[in-house]
Every structure is written in C-alpha cells, then in structure tokens.
Design a protein around this motif. Structure first.
Motif, PDB file in Angstrom:
ATOM      1  N   THR A 263      31.182  31.976  47.570  1.00  0.00           N
ATOM      2  CA  THR A 263      32.280  32.050  46.829  1.00  0.00           C
ATOM      3  C   THR A 263      32.852  31.000  46.199  1.00  0.00           C
ATOM      4  N   LEU A 264      32.909  29.956  46.661  1.00  0.00           N
ATOM      5  CA  LEU A 264      33.529  28.710  46.487  1.00  0.00           C
ATOM      6  C   LEU A 264      32.858  28.120  44.921  1.00  0.00           C
ATOM      7  N   LYS A 265      31.545  28.394  45.196  1.00  0.00           N
ATOM      8  CA  LYS A 265      30.758  28.051  43.602  1.00  0.00           C
ATOM      9  C   LYS A 265      31.009  29.060  42.631  1.00  0.00           C
ATOM     10  N   ARG A 266      31.080  30.289  43.016  1.00  0.00           N
ATOM     11  CA  ARG A 266      31.722  31.211  41.893  1.00  0.00           C
ATOM     12  C   ARG A 266      32.881  31.154  41.366  1.00  0.00           C
ATOM     13  N   GLU A 267      33.968  30.866  42.464  1.00  0.00           N
ATOM     14  CA  GLU A 267      35.117  30.495  42.056  1.00  0.00           C
ATOM     15  C   GLU A 267      35.165  29.395  41.132  1.00  0.00           C
ATOM     16  N   ARG A 268      34.501  28.238  41.182  1.00  0.00           N
ATOM     17  CA  ARG A 268      34.601  27.300  40.312  1.00  0.00           C
ATOM     18  C   ARG A 268      33.860  27.787  39.036  1.00  0.00           C
ATOM     19  N   GLU A 269      33.008  28.471  38.931  1.00  0.00           N
ATOM     20  CA  GLU A 269      31.897  28.955  37.856  1.00  0.00           C
ATOM     21  C   GLU A 269      33.018  29.839  36.971  1.00  0.00           C
ATOM     22  N   SER A 407      37.451  39.113  48.780  1.00  0.00           N
ATOM     23  CA  SER A 407      38.222  38.079  48.720  1.00  0.00           C
ATOM     24  C   SER A 407      38.547  37.481  47.299  1.00  0.00           C
ATOM     25  N   LEU A 408      37.382  37.126  46.699  1.00  0.00           N
ATOM     26  CA  LEU A 408      37.193  36.487  45.446  1.00  0.00           C
ATOM     27  C   LEU A 408      37.798  37.553  44.337  1.00  0.00           C
ATOM     28  N   LEU A 409      37.387  38.804  44.446  1.00  0.00           N
ATOM     29  CA  LEU A 409      37.730  39.660  43.471  1.00  0.00           C
ATOM     30  C   LEU A 409      39.211  40.064  43.491  1.00  0.00           C
ATOM     31  N   ALA A 410      39.846  39.723  44.880  1.00  0.00           N
ATOM     32  CA  ALA A 410      41.388  39.913  44.908  1.00  0.00           C
ATOM     33  C   ALA A 410      42.146  39.021  44.083  1.00  0.00           C
ATOM     34  N   GLU A 411      41.330  37.533  44.373  1.00  0.00           N
ATOM     35  CA  GLU A 411      42.170  36.499  43.653  1.00  0.00           C
ATOM     36  C   GLU A 411      41.901  36.653  42.201  1.00  0.00           C
ATOM     37  N   ILE A 412      40.912  37.083  41.769  1.00  0.00           N
ATOM     38  CA  ILE A 412      40.585  37.691  40.352  1.00  0.00           C
ATOM     39  C   ILE A 412      41.567  38.407  39.800  1.00  0.00           C
ATOM     40  N   ALA A 413      41.861  39.477  40.531  1.00  0.00           N
ATOM     41  CA  ALA A 413      42.914  40.678  40.097  1.00  0.00           C
ATOM     42  C   ALA A 413      44.124  39.763  39.956  1.00  0.00           C
ATOM     43  N   ALA A 414      44.585  39.076  40.825  1.00  0.00           N
ATOM     44  CA  ALA A 414      45.908  38.621  40.923  1.00  0.00           C
ATOM     45  C   ALA A 414      46.042  37.757  39.647  1.00  0.00           C
ATOM     46  N   THR A 415      44.917  36.884  39.272  1.00  0.00           N
ATOM     47  CA  THR A 415      44.897  36.049  38.276  1.00  0.00           C
ATOM     48  C   THR A 415      44.951  36.747  36.531  1.00  0.00           C
ATOM     49  N   VAL A 416      44.231  37.891  36.663  1.00  0.00           N
ATOM     50  CA  VAL A 416      43.954  38.873  35.595  1.00  0.00           C
ATOM     51  C   VAL A 416      45.380  39.474  35.443  1.00  0.00           C
ATOM     52  N   SER A 417      46.170  39.686  36.379  1.00  0.00           N
ATOM     53  CA  SER A 417      47.524  40.590  36.419  1.00  0.00           C
ATOM     54  C   SER A 417      48.575  39.500  35.912  1.00  0.00           C
ATOM     55  N   PHE A 418      48.732  38.279  36.338  1.00  0.00           N
ATOM     56  CA  PHE A 418      49.595  37.271  36.077  1.00  0.00           C
ATOM     57  C   PHE A 418      49.019  37.054  34.468  1.00  0.00           C
ATOM     58  N   ALA A 419      47.858  37.002  34.179  1.00  0.00           N
ATOM     59  CA  ALA A 419      47.458  36.641  32.706  1.00  0.00           C
ATOM     60  C   ALA A 419      48.102  37.785  31.825  1.00  0.00           C
ATOM     61  N   ILE A 420      47.875  39.043  32.173  1.00  0.00           N
ATOM     62  CA  ILE A 420      48.223  40.118  31.437  1.00  0.00           C
ATOM     63  C   ILE A 420      49.743  40.177  31.356  1.00  0.00           C
ATOM     64  N   HIS A 421      50.604  39.651  32.382  1.00  0.00           N
ATOM     65  CA  HIS A 421      52.008  39.669  32.494  1.00  0.00           C
ATOM     66  C   HIS A 421      52.438  38.538  31.336  1.00  0.00           C
ATOM     67  N   HIS A 422      51.756  37.544  31.669  1.00  0.00           N
ATOM     68  CA  HIS A 422      52.026  36.188  30.676  1.00  0.00           C
ATOM     69  C   HIS A 422      51.949  36.910  29.125  1.00  0.00           C
ATOM     70  N   VAL A 423      50.793  37.454  28.733  1.00  0.00           N
ATOM     71  CA  VAL A 423      50.559  37.695  27.407  1.00  0.00           C
ATOM     72  C   VAL A 423      51.515  38.698  26.917  1.00  0.00           C
ATOM     73  N   GLU A 424      51.830  39.466  27.738  1.00  0.00           N
ATOM     74  CA  GLU A 424      52.834  40.741  27.422  1.00  0.00           C
ATOM     75  C   GLU A 424      54.277  40.164  27.005  1.00  0.00           C
ATOM     76  N   THR A 425      54.731  39.191  28.026  1.00  0.00           N
ATOM     77  CA  THR A 425      55.862  38.653  28.110  1.00  0.00           C
ATOM     78  C   THR A 425      56.076  37.912  26.772  1.00  0.00           C
ATOM     79  N   GLN A 426      54.916  37.016  26.284  1.00  0.00           N
ATOM     80  CA  GLN A 426      54.896  36.366  25.106  1.00  0.00           C
ATOM     81  C   GLN A 426      54.881  37.076  23.889  1.00  0.00           C
ATOM     82  N   GLN A 427      54.358  38.438  23.824  1.00  0.00           N
ATOM     83  CA  GLN A 427      54.293  39.365  22.957  1.00  0.00           C
ATOM     84  C   GLN A 427      55.831  39.979  22.781  1.00  0.00           C
ATOM     85  N   THR A 428      56.564  40.057  23.773  1.00  0.00           N
ATOM     86  CA  THR A 428      57.967  40.315  23.948  1.00  0.00           C
ATOM     87  C   THR A 428      58.835  39.354  23.168  1.00  0.00           C
ATOM     88  N   LEU A 429      58.337  38.160  23.351  1.00  0.00           N
ATOM     89  CA  LEU A 429      59.120  36.892  22.798  1.00  0.00           C
ATOM     90  C   LEU A 429      58.949  36.952  21.308  1.00  0.00           C
TER      91      LEU A 429
END
Length: 664
Positions: A263-269, A407-429
């Motif tokens: 998991t640690l290796k895949r997280e880094r990769e 557990s790794l996929l849950a972290e990835i989902a959280a990262t993706v959710s934040f990234a989508i939120h960030h991109v859409e917020t930037q599109q709003t601005l």
C-alpha cells in the motif's frame, strides 16, 4: 530402594490377612505407607478424600461387590491411578475382566509363600510408570500451552500429512466466527493449503530439513477454502514425533505487513502518477479521465467514475466498459442485485463485493461474471457533504481488493473528490458564464438577522447590514467584515458585543458606512456556500431576513447548494436563478488560485484589504490588524507577505511557481 514415599491402599475383607500384608510391605520397604480398606466403599471414600494414594491393591473376592467392579469404578474416576488385582483364582475369565477394567498388574495369592518382595516390586514398578506418565502428560501440557499461546501457527508434517496443528494454524487456514466451534481441519494434507505456484518450494523445505541443511525463512502463500490468500513466512526443522522423523513448520502470517508495504509503495507511485497526470488539467472531465487511466494501470479490469440518479451516467471509464453498458441498459432499479455501484449509490456509503461467484444468481451478478469480474468496490465521491458521484473498481481475481487496498482507494476517493471540488470552484471563479442565484433566508439560525431583530438601542430603526467578506478560520471560528449606514456605530458594536455567537468585534471604520470586523463561533451561510464551490457576490441583512446573491459555475450543483442552505437555515426562498455571461476574464486573473493560500494567509490578506492596509494613507496598521486577529505582529506580517508572494507569483510567474509555496 528409593526414598520417595509410596502410599498404598490395600483393599481386602480379610482384616487379618490385610493387616499382615500391610506390615510386611512396610517392613520390606520403609518408603511404603499402607492404608487398609475392609470393603469397596471404604476404598471409594478413601480415594475421594484428601489422602494421596499412589496405588490400589485389591482382593478379587469380596462380598456384594468384587475387586474388578471396584477397579472399573477407580478407572472411571481416577484413570491414571495404578491398580493391582490379587486373587487366588487364576481363571482366564477373571484375567480378561481385569484387563478390561484397566488393571495395571495381576498377582496370584499364595498364603504359603513370602510374597512381600513380589508385592513391593510390582507396586513400585506400577507407581514409577504412573509417575513417569504424569511427568510426560505435564510436559505435554506445558508444551501444548506454549504451542497454543505462541503467535505463530505450528504444524508437524510426516511427508505431506499433518500429524499435529495448533489452534493458530486452524485460525490461519480455516477461521470461523463461532467461538464455540470445535471444527477440525477439512484436509490432512498440508499441500492442499499451499498456493499451487508455491508447492515446489514447500517440497524443497521438506527435503532441506531432512537432509540436515539449514532452512531460513521463506515466503509462501497459503490459500483458504474461500480462495482468500494469506502471505506467510515459514521456518522449518527436523524433529522426531512419536518415534518417527517429521518436519516442524513455524508459520507467521505476514499478510498485513506485505499489504501495508504494498500500500505504501502504491501510495507513493499513485501520488507521483497523479501529480504528473494532473499538470495542466483545467476541467473536471480531464481530471476524471486521468484518474481512471492511472487506476487502470494498477491492474484493475474496470475503473469507472459516474453518477447514479435515474440511471447510470458515465463520466469517465477505463478498461472493459461493456459491463457498464449492461448496467446502464438495465437502469438503476430498486434492488442493487449485488453490484457495488448501484449499492453504493443507494446507501451513499462504500460497498465491497469480495467474490461475485459467492452471491446468489441475479442479473447484475451474472453480468459481472460474464465479463470476468470476481470482485468489485465502489466509493462515494464526496467533499464537504457535496456529492460528485461514485468511483468504482473491478478486478478479475476474487478477494483481490483487501483491507489495505480498500483503505488506499478511500484515500484516493477523498483526493479525487477534493480535486473535483477545486476544479469546479476554479471554474466558478474563472468561467465566462455562470448561474447567479438570489435567495432569501427568513430564519433564526443566522445570527445577523436575529441580532438586528432583537438588538437594543436601535429605537425601531435598525440599520441594513452588508456582509463584505467571510473567512472560515477553522471548524469553530469564522471572521466576517460588516458595513452599515448608521450615525452611531457604537450602537451596532454594542449589539454585536452582546450576542452569544460573537467572540470578538472591533470597529475598523466609524465613518459612513461603518465597518466592523466580527469573530463568531458558528458557521454562516456565506462560509457554507464557499464550501460547496459557490462565489458569494453579496449579502444584505435586515431585521429577521438575509438576502444572499451567489454564483455557481453551472446548474449542476444548484440543488445541492439550495438543499444545504435549507437544511441549515431553512426555510429559504429562491428569488431568482439567472444564467448570465460574465465580463471578459483576463488571462492572468483566470490563473489566480486562492486554494494555494492557507486559511491563515487568506484571513490575513482579506483583513488587510477590508481594514484599509493597502490604502494611502493606511486606515489600519499591521499592528492594529494583528491585534484584531489576536495574533502577534510578526506572525501577521509573515502570513501577509507569503500570501502576497503566492498571488504575485501566479500573476507574473505562473501557477507552478505559486504551487511551490502551497504549504509554507
């Protein structure tokens, strides 16, 4: 003769002969202590009492109950107590009965001979064998206690046959949820538990140990009957078990450690891959396409991002998407049928299917198997309670997605959710068009309308308050900048000071309009809207009512924003929703990334703006602004300078330059 005492219970209804034999035995061997019982019940009482008896010697012929019946009783209650039957009748029938009763030895009575030495010798032999047996049993108990308490699984093999296995081995290979279960292993052969690709290695272990070679730890995969694979380290040694050569294996389950390392290796990769892929991504569609491609490169047969409402809608996919086409054609339905995407959408929670083949046949389960999928996992994409759909992965191997992988996929989902939120917020601005929404809050949950409705000193003429800016410092603290047209700013200041939600307040400008900085301990509608990617244009507050105008990039999240406002400050009234083009957005302003600022840096910058720090002459000094924020002058200037450097870096040096200071 040994000096170790031997206690003998002599049972005979002939008191004279019994007394004579007792004295003879004690005279023959001073270590003997003989107690006499005149009938079988006296013997039973003596054995059940506190007396330590090492051997029972009983006559065969006694009234009512004979000696063999007594021995049968003794064997049931004291199975390891040695016993000797004495009889003048040497029939084979009596001997057979005595053996069945568990007698240790058999002596023919001869009144004419001196039998004391014979009795002493036979009794001593019986007692010594019994004591040796007790020592062996005690040693075995200690050995088994050690074996069962050890963290390792222990198994003894003769060839491939399992001749001994401790409880840990049972837990490792065939665990059960029933604590009362006494189930044994389903097979007697060790190779049945070994992964087919590792069986030659196990054979090498046996050959190596029997040839006297050293055998260090080797990693072997053991497979449970369910198909679940456990990664184990084996140590082997040659022993003698029940007088035959055997191999003792000590097995340590390292599945969790291997999984954690993987998991640690895949997280880094994954993090490196994501960073490389997301450079230059400017839209949600691009981001989702990159994420699915990255995950698909890690061996998943299918990666999917989409939404499930009235039907499945695919936003991005990688791998065999024919299965998704079947799901889309079937529609959402009321029963998820075991498919993790539909199940996740119904429950708004992660859902895992370890093995589709283990499910009862349904259309969706059969569809997964038809496309070769054995396991699947789906997670909601959610940021700040705002839903962005579902992320799902499928694999062709059962149980392939273990706890660490999920557990790794849950972290990835959280990262993706934040990234989508960030991109859409930037599109709003930065987008050239948006949705402008005007809502009225007629609620008591927002402190400002309540303050104006209930505040003393307004003499029925409460001012209209405008919210010029809102910054959420943390989960419990929000700073707002308010302005109002009022002759006496102290009246508003006093009303703010007396409100329970207000932690601190200060008058920035007592002119017309008067400007206040207010620190409160609760969320506001403006900070709530900011969390869902909305840009608040204005808030106007009158007694008992607030009118908020905010902007979204599109209608897609309008309902979510309205629902959140209703939940926190309802009932609300939507006065208008207007899709309107924005004015021309210059290239440089479009590149401003407010998310590159920390919360403290953004608060410092906004405080400087609202308190006139950038005006000439300055309305407030850095010292005064720092005091209003309850931080030191040096700390405030540090936050302000870093915020300025990041924004200027974006305007004149590009986004990559500003990103280097994101965590400062």
């Amino acid at each position: 003769m040994s000096a170790e005492p031997i206690s003998v219970l002599f049972v005979d209804d002939d008191a004279q002969w019994a007394g004579y034999m007792a004295s003879e035995l004690e005279a023959e061997d001073p270590a003997f202590s003989v107690r006499i019982a005149g009938n079988v019940n006296e013997a039973v009482i003596a054995l059940d009492g506190d007396h330590e008896i090492d051997c029972v010697v009983t006559d065969f012929r006694m009234p009512e109950v004979d000696g063999i019946e007594l021995l049968e009783h003794i064997h049931d209650s004291h199975p390891h107590l040695p016993s000797i039957l004495v009889t003048g009748d040497g029939s084979e029938d009596i001997a057979a009965r005595a053996i069945t009763a568990g007698v240790t030895d058999y002596i023919r009575k001869d009144p004419l001979a001196d039998q004391a030495p014979i009795f002493v010798n036979r009794i001593r032999q019986a007692v010594e064998r019994a004591r040796l047996g007790r020592q062996i049993r005690a040693s075995e108990r200690r050995y088994r206690t050690v074996i069962e308490q050890t963290r390792e699984a222990i198994v003894i093999l003769q060839g491939d046959e399992i001749v001994f296995a401790n409880d840990r081995f049972q837990e490792l290979c065939e665990p059960t949820d029933d604590p009362e279960s006494t189930d044994t292993l389903s097979t007697d052969t060790f190779s049945a538990y070994v992964h087919e690709n590792d069986r030659d290695l196990v054979s090498d272990i046996g050959r190596s140990t029997h040839s006297g070679g050293e055998f260090g730890p080797r990693e072997v995969r053991l497979v449970r009957p369910t198909g679940e694979v456990r990664h184990c380290e084996l140590l082997g040694d040659t022993i003698t078990y029940e007088n035959e050569a055997a191999t003792l294996l000590s097995i340590r389950d390292v599945t969790r450690r291997r999984s954690r390392e993987r998991t640690l290796k895949r997280e880094r990769e994954f993090n490196q891959a994501v960073q490389q892929r997301l450079v230059g991504v400017h839209s949600r569609a691009e981001l989702e396409a990159e994420i699915t491609d990255v995950l698909a490169s890690y061996g998943y047969g299918l990666v999917w991002i989409g939404t499930v409402d009235r039907g499945l809608r695919t936003r991005a996919t990688a791998g065999d998407d024919e299965y998704i086409s079947r799901l889309e054609a079937a529609g959402p339905g009321s029963d998820h049928g075991g498919d993790p995407i539909c199940w996740c959408a119904q429950t708004d929670a992660p859902q895992f299917v370890p093995d589709f083949e283990a499910l009862l046949p349904t259309a969706r389960r059969n569809a997964a198997l038809d496309h070769g999928f054995r396991t699947g996992y789906a997670l909601p994409l959610r940021h700040e309670e705002l839903s962005y759909g579902v992320l799902a992965v499928y694999h062709t191997d059962p149980y392939r997605i273990d706890d660490a992988e999920r557990s790794l996929l849950a972290e990835i989902a959280a990262t993706v959710s934040f990234a989508i939120h960030h991109v859409e917020t930037q599109q709003t601005l930065t987008s050239a068009a948006g949705v402008v929404v005007e809502v009225d809050l007629d609620a008591e949950a927002y402190y400002l309308p309540r303050l104006l409705a209930e505040g003393d000193g307004f003499d029925g003429d409460a001012p209209e308050v405008t919210v010029d800016g809102t910054q959420a410092i943390d989960d419990d603290t929000t700073v707002q900048y308010l302005s109002c047209s009022v002759d006496d700013s102290e009246t508003v200041a006093d009303a703010l000071a007396g409100h329970s939600a207000v932690q601190d307040r200060s008058v920035i400008d007592s002119g017309d309009p008067a400007v206040f900085q207010v620190t409160i301990d609760e969320e506001t509608p403006e900070s709530l809207l900011g969390a869902v990617g909305a840009l608040v244009r204005s808030t106007t507050v009158t007694p008992g009512r607030a009118t908020i105008v905010f902007e979204l990039a599109s209608r897609e999240h309008l309902q979510s924003a309205v629902d959140r406002l209703n939940e926190a400050y309802g009932p609300i009234a939507v006065q208008s929703v207007v899709e309107t083009p924005r004015g021309h957005t210059g290239e440089r302003s479009a590149r401003v990334d407010l998310d590159s600022l920390t919360a403290k840096q953004l608060v410092a910058l906004e405080a400087a703006y609202h308190q006139g720090y950038f005006e000439r002459p300055r309305q407030q000094s850095a010292v005064e602004i720092a005091e209003s924020l309850d931080i030191t002058h040096t700390t405030y200037l540090q936050h302000l300078r870093v915020a300025e450097r990041k924004l200027f870096g974006q305007l004149f040096g590009g986004l990559s330059e500003s990103a280097t200071g994101r965590d400062r």
